[in-house]
Design a protein around this motif. Sequence first.
Motif, PDB file in Angstrom:
ATOM      1  N   ALA A   1      -0.650   5.027   6.285  1.00 17.95           N
ATOM      2  CA  ALA A   1      -1.676   3.922   5.974  1.00 17.95           C
ATOM      3  C   ALA A   1      -1.163   2.393   6.401  1.00 17.95           C
ATOM      4  CB  ALA A   1      -2.137   3.943   4.619  1.00 17.95           C
ATOM      5  N   VAL A   2      -1.875   1.805   7.145  1.00 13.56           N
ATOM      6  CA  VAL A   2      -1.729   0.378   7.173  1.00 13.56           C
ATOM      7  C   VAL A   2      -1.799  -0.620   6.077  1.00 13.56           C
ATOM      8  CG1 VAL A   2      -2.501  -1.718   8.754  1.00 13.56           C
ATOM      9  CG2 VAL A   2      -2.673   0.518   9.595  1.00 13.56           C
ATOM     10  N   CYS A   3      -2.608  -0.074   5.098  1.00 12.26           N
ATOM     11  CA  CYS A   3      -2.538  -0.910   3.889  1.00 12.26           C
ATOM     12  C   CYS A   3      -1.484  -1.022   3.063  1.00 12.26           C
ATOM     13  CB  CYS A   3      -3.898  -0.445   3.044  1.00 12.26           C
ATOM     14  SG  CYS A   3      -3.730   1.065   2.585  1.00 12.26           S
ATOM     15  N   ARG A   4      -0.503  -0.067   3.074  1.00 12.76           N
ATOM     16  CA  ARG A   4       0.744  -0.090   2.557  1.00 12.76           C
ATOM     17  C   ARG A   4       1.458  -1.130   2.837  1.00 12.76           C
ATOM     18  NH1 ARG A   4       2.759   4.913   0.619  1.00 12.76           N
ATOM     19  NH2 ARG A   4       4.863   4.405   1.000  1.00 12.76           N
ATOM     20  N   ARG A   5       1.184  -1.952   3.921  1.00 18.90           N
ATOM     21  CA  ARG A   5       1.927  -3.072   4.136  1.00 18.90           C
ATOM     22  C   ARG A   5       1.362  -4.295   3.813  1.00 18.90           C
ATOM     23  NH1 ARG A   5       2.482   0.708   8.327  1.00 18.90           N
ATOM     24  NH2 ARG A   5       0.873  -0.254   9.561  1.00 18.90           N
ATOM     25  N   ASP A   6       0.033  -4.295   3.314  1.00 21.54           N
ATOM     26  CA  ASP A   6      -0.838  -5.415   2.821  1.00 21.54           C
ATOM     27  C   ASP A   6      -0.995  -5.513   1.417  1.00 21.54           C
ATOM     28  OD1 ASP A   6      -1.665  -6.372   5.624  1.00 21.54           O
ATOM     29  OD2 ASP A   6      -2.689  -4.270   5.834  1.00 21.54           O
ATOM     30  N   GLU A   7      -1.383  -6.600   1.018  1.00 23.30           N
ATOM     31  CA  GLU A   7      -1.339  -7.014  -0.474  1.00 23.30           C
ATOM     32  C   GLU A   7      -2.447  -6.144  -0.974  1.00 23.30           C
ATOM     33  OE1 GLU A   7      -3.463 -10.449  -2.981  1.00 23.30           O
ATOM     34  OE2 GLU A   7      -2.853 -11.047  -1.135  1.00 23.30           O
ATOM     35  N   ALA A   8      -2.160  -5.225  -2.093  1.00 26.31           N
ATOM     36  CA  ALA A   8      -3.184  -4.605  -2.764  1.00 26.31           C
ATOM     37  C   ALA A   8      -4.447  -5.272  -3.137  1.00 26.31           C
ATOM     38  CB  ALA A   8      -2.463  -3.765  -3.893  1.00 26.31           C
ATOM     39  N   GLY A   9      -4.162  -6.633  -3.557  1.00 28.52           N
ATOM     40  CA  GLY A   9      -5.393  -7.129  -3.922  1.00 28.52           C
ATOM     41  C   GLY A   9      -6.565  -7.262  -2.993  1.00 28.52           C
ATOM     42  N   LEU A  10      -6.279  -7.178  -2.014  1.00 25.98           N
ATOM     43  CA  LEU A  10      -7.222  -7.199  -0.761  1.00 25.98           C
ATOM     44  C   LEU A  10      -8.168  -6.105  -0.905  1.00 25.98           C
ATOM     45  CD1 LEU A  10      -8.075  -8.788   1.750  1.00 25.98           C
ATOM     46  CD2 LEU A  10      -6.408  -7.345   3.087  1.00 25.98           C
ATOM     47  N   PHE A  11      -7.820  -4.912  -1.486  1.00 27.76           N
ATOM     48  CA  PHE A  11      -8.517  -3.621  -1.508  1.00 27.76           C
ATOM     49  C   PHE A  11      -9.260  -3.627  -2.935  1.00 27.76           C
ATOM     50  CE2 PHE A  11      -5.405  -3.451   1.730  1.00 27.76           C
ATOM     51  CZ  PHE A  11      -6.179  -3.018   3.075  1.00 27.76           C
TER      52      PHE A  11
END
Length: 125
Positions: free
Chosen positions: A34-44
């Motif tokens: 998952a790409v989101c593993r590298r992004d800020e969790a607060g975005l989701f």
Amino acid sequence: MLQPPHKPLQVAAVRPQRVPVRERDQEAPWHSDAVCRRDEAGLFFAPSKEPTAARLSREEAAKRVCARCPVMVECREHALLQPEPYGVWGGLTAAERRVVLARRRRRDLELQKAARSTGRIAAAG
């Protein structure tokens, strides 16, 4: 104190590269890609008392991340099957997932009704 809305992500115009499930490593869970593993969790996930404009901006930024994710379909199905009550999963907000689930339930009911009608017709014939 209100927090400022998230700044929109600067996402490069790269076409999502969807790798068919059968070609991925079957031993690794889908979320490891998952790409989101590298992004800020607060975005989701929404912070408490988030203003509407900030929420909409954050959700759109999260959806842009999802759009380039190779496991978006698996993520979406996970969120629909669980069902995940919060956050952006597989490019859908919680409200959008509720709509998808309601449509699926209606479709399943219609299919069941059609199957029962067909069974009655066949038995009468």
